[in-house]
Design a protein around this motif. Structure first.
Motif, PDB file in Angstrom:
ATOM      1  N   MET A   1       0.698  -1.133   0.072  1.00  0.00           N
ATOM      2  CA  MET A   1      -0.003  -0.107   0.002  1.00  0.00           C
ATOM      3  C   MET A   1       0.817   1.353   0.074  1.00  0.00           C
ATOM      4  N   LYS A   2       0.649   2.140  -0.933  1.00  0.00           N
ATOM      5  CA  LYS A   2       1.494   3.231  -0.908  1.00  0.00           C
ATOM      6  C   LYS A   2       0.900   4.223  -0.008  1.00  0.00           C
ATOM      7  N   THR A   3       1.768   4.815   1.003  1.00  0.00           N
ATOM      8  CA  THR A   3       1.559   5.747   1.876  1.00  0.00           C
ATOM      9  C   THR A   3       2.402   7.024   1.854  1.00  0.00           C
ATOM     10  N   MET A   4       1.659   7.945   2.751  1.00  0.00           N
ATOM     11  CA  MET A   4       2.511   9.191   2.763  1.00  0.00           C
ATOM     12  C   MET A   4       2.526   9.664   4.248  1.00  0.00           C
ATOM     13  N   ILE A   5       3.431  10.453   4.848  1.00  0.00           N
ATOM     14  CA  ILE A   5       3.424  11.028   6.038  1.00  0.00           C
ATOM     15  C   ILE A   5       3.556  12.885   5.939  1.00  0.00           C
ATOM     16  N   VAL A   6       2.479  13.348   6.606  1.00  0.00           N
ATOM     17  CA  VAL A   6       2.931  14.923   6.839  1.00  0.00           C
ATOM     18  C   VAL A   6       2.786  14.994   8.297  1.00  0.00           C
ATOM     19  N   ARG A   7       4.132  15.588   8.687  1.00  0.00           N
ATOM     20  CA  ARG A   7       4.312  15.572  10.019  1.00  0.00           C
ATOM     21  C   ARG A   7       4.724  16.964  10.548  1.00  0.00           C
ATOM     22  N   GLU A   8       4.551  17.377  11.915  1.00  0.00           N
ATOM     23  CA  GLU A   8       4.975  18.527  12.595  1.00  0.00           C
ATOM     24  C   GLU A   8       5.522  18.299  13.839  1.00  0.00           C
ATOM     25  N   TYR A   9       5.334  16.958  14.370  1.00  0.00           N
ATOM     26  CA  TYR A   9       6.153  16.507  15.629  1.00  0.00           C
ATOM     27  C   TYR A   9       6.205  14.819  15.110  1.00  0.00           C
ATOM     28  N   ASN A  10       6.972  14.187  16.343  1.00  0.00           N
ATOM     29  CA  ASN A  10       7.419  12.905  16.011  1.00  0.00           C
ATOM     30  C   ASN A  10       8.437  12.847  14.910  1.00  0.00           C
ATOM     31  N   THR A  11       9.269  11.582  14.947  1.00  0.00           N
ATOM     32  CA  THR A  11      10.133  11.445  14.029  1.00  0.00           C
ATOM     33  C   THR A  11       9.994  10.330  13.107  1.00  0.00           C
ATOM     34  N   VAL A  12       8.713   9.778  13.060  1.00  0.00           N
ATOM     35  CA  VAL A  12       8.471   8.911  12.160  1.00  0.00           C
ATOM     36  C   VAL A  12       8.548   9.100  10.719  1.00  0.00           C
ATOM     37  N   SER A  13       9.309   7.960  10.121  1.00  0.00           N
ATOM     38  CA  SER A  13       9.413   8.075   8.543  1.00  0.00           C
ATOM     39  C   SER A  13       9.396   6.497   8.135  1.00  0.00           C
ATOM     40  N   LEU A  14       8.899   6.279   7.080  1.00  0.00           N
ATOM     41  CA  LEU A  14       8.983   4.931   6.704  1.00  0.00           C
ATOM     42  C   LEU A  14       9.784   4.967   5.488  1.00  0.00           C
ATOM     43  N   SER A  15      10.571   4.045   5.039  1.00  0.00           N
ATOM     44  CA  SER A  15      11.449   4.000   3.949  1.00  0.00           C
ATOM     45  C   SER A  15      10.777   4.004   2.661  1.00  0.00           C
ATOM     46  N   ASP A  16       9.441   3.578   2.719  1.00  0.00           N
ATOM     47  CA  ASP A  16       8.841   3.580   1.226  1.00  0.00           C
ATOM     48  C   ASP A  16       7.686   4.527   1.227  1.00  0.00           C
ATOM     49  N   SER A  17       7.820   5.666   2.182  1.00  0.00           N
ATOM     50  CA  SER A  17       6.624   6.439   2.539  1.00  0.00           C
ATOM     51  C   SER A  17       7.294   7.911   1.983  1.00  0.00           C
ATOM     52  N   TYR A  18       6.605   8.789   1.363  1.00  0.00           N
ATOM     53  CA  TYR A  18       7.002  10.197   1.013  1.00  0.00           C
ATOM     54  C   TYR A  18       6.564  11.020   2.322  1.00  0.00           C
ATOM     55  N   LEU A  19       7.667  11.609   2.751  1.00  0.00           N
ATOM     56  CA  LEU A  19       7.601  12.396   4.042  1.00  0.00           C
ATOM     57  C   LEU A  19       7.570  13.818   3.667  1.00  0.00           C
TER      58      LEU A  19
END
Ligand SMILES: Cc1cc2nc3c(=O)[nH]c(=O)nc-3n(C[C@H](O)[C@H](O)[C@H](O)COP(=O)(O)O)c2cc1C
Lengths: 155, 213
Positions: free
Chosen positions: A1-19
């Motif tokens: 599943m293609k995912t994306m992260i938009v973040r203002e806090y946290n340090t999460v990132s996934l290798s296959d996810s656009y951040l």
């Protein structure tokens, strides 16, 4: 599943996810020129979000990690929402009983939201959550969850 | 009473917000100072606001809320201590029904409380996107109401509740309005405006483009 992260806090990132890290990326403001509807349909005159547009519109799920600012969403996130207008058409439909812009794309991602709960009272929290629900409804997305958590206090 | 008008439109003095301000001002004997969020740093404006006892912030509705530019100013505001200056808002929008600005109205009420301002209310007017495009006579009634809002403001220092109610109509679309707007004829008429502009700009055939797939 293609995912994306938009973040203002946290340090999460996934290798296959656009951040999209909003803390590191001040977004240019919408100037209200309507170029994205009238002159270059679907494209904004600014190009700082071209990569975001592609990943957003092709993702199945977008996860937001948001901070609360003055009891609402941050100015940078609000600017991002303003700049998402090219993803929809200028034409309006009323089928749901209220005004709504037609979709430009066949499908839009599902949304999941986490936020740091720093509200002064429950009214502010309700306003914030209702606004996010409403925005993604107008953006033709399904909001799967909105979850608030108190920020961790480090001693 | 010392009032400052803030224009919160990214189009500054070239857009519909400015028309709203101009017609409101036409009801006053002495025009009020106007400052533009687009042209000044949010911190500078936040500081300048302290010199006034009333702030009227006029803005367009952007994605059911304030433009990002206005939120930048809000982020700079500190809770007022001692005196409680007044703050009121005029919001104009593209969609017909004023209910779409309810989310913003609720937030503005909460913001005034959070910052210890005395809240004058929020005037909402929908169906205003074409104000600066169509000839002015299309909006004669609206402009008269805005002038009357200015007259009343100068007299009482507040928004006339009757005018606020009138400007806010329709709050929601009635079933009849929905049927009419969805009808083929009205739908076509609504599209004519957009299509005319798209054709004039030579991009009518690209109107359904999906450039980011
Ligand atoms: C990015 C953007 C988002 C908008 N979002 C809304 C909206 O959610 N609801 C609405 O009724 N109108 C919306 N509008 C329409 C504006 O509120 C309307 O065109 C307004 O008259 C613009 O004022 P201005 O010319 O002073 O900038 C939006 C316009 C833009 C450019």
């Amino acid at each position: 599943m293609k995912t994306m992260i938009v973040r203002e806090y946290n340090t999460v990132s996934l290798s296959d996810s656009y951040l999209l890290d909003l803390n590191a990326y001040p977004i240019k403001g919408c100037c209200g020129c309507w170029t994205c509807w009238w002159k270059t349909p679907g494209r904004c005159i600014h190009h700082d979000l071209d990569c975001f547009y592609h990943h957003y519109i092709t993702a199945e799920k977008v996860t937001f990690y948001l901070t609360v600012s003055q009891g609402f969403i941050s100015a940078n996130l609000k600017t991002l929402f303003d700049r998402m207008i090219p993803l929809f058409l200028p034409y309006t439909n009323y089928g749901s009983g209220e005004s709504m812009h037609d979709p430009r794309y066949e499908r839009y991602p599902d949304i999941e939201i986490f936020y740091q709960d720093t509200f002064l009272n429950t009214t502010e929290k309700q306003i914030f959550e209702a606004y996010l629900q409403r925005t993604f409804y107008q953006f033709h997305s399904k909001t799967n969850s909105i979850t608030g958590k108190m920020p961790e206090v480090r001693s | 009473m010392k009032t400052l008008i803030l224009n919160g439109s990214p189009r500054a003095d070239c857009g519909n917000t400015q028309l709203f301000i101009d017609h409101f001002q036409s009801g006053l004997t002495t025009p009020l100072p106007v400052r533009y969020l687009l042209r000044e740093k949010p911190a500078t404006l936040a500081l300048a606001m302290n010199e006034y006892d009333t702030i009227l912030l006029v803005m367009p509705l952007y994605i059911h809320a304030m433009p990002g530019l206005v939120m930048k100013l809000f982020e700079e505001l500190k809770p007022q201590s001692g005196h409680h200056p007044k703050i009121g808002f005029i919001v104009q929008a593209g969609f017909i029904e004023s209910a779409t600005a309810r989310y913003l109205e609720n937030y503005l009420t909460a913001l005034a409380y959070r910052l210890h301002f005395s809240y004058l209310g929020t005037v909402i007017k929908g169906d205003a996107a074409a104000c600066s495009i169509l000839p002015h006579f299309f909006f004669g009634r609206l402009f008269k109401q805005l002038k009357a809002l200015g007259v009343a403001y100068e007299k009482t220092g507040s928004f006339d509740p009757l005018l606020v109610k009138k400007l806010g109509k329709p709050v929601c679309l009635s079933k009849y309005q929905v049927r009419l707007l969805e009808s083929r004829l009205v739908n076509r008429l609504n599209q004519i405006g957009w299509n005319w502009i798209l054709k004039r700009n030579g991009c009518f055939k690209n109107r359904y483009d999906q450039p980011f797939l």
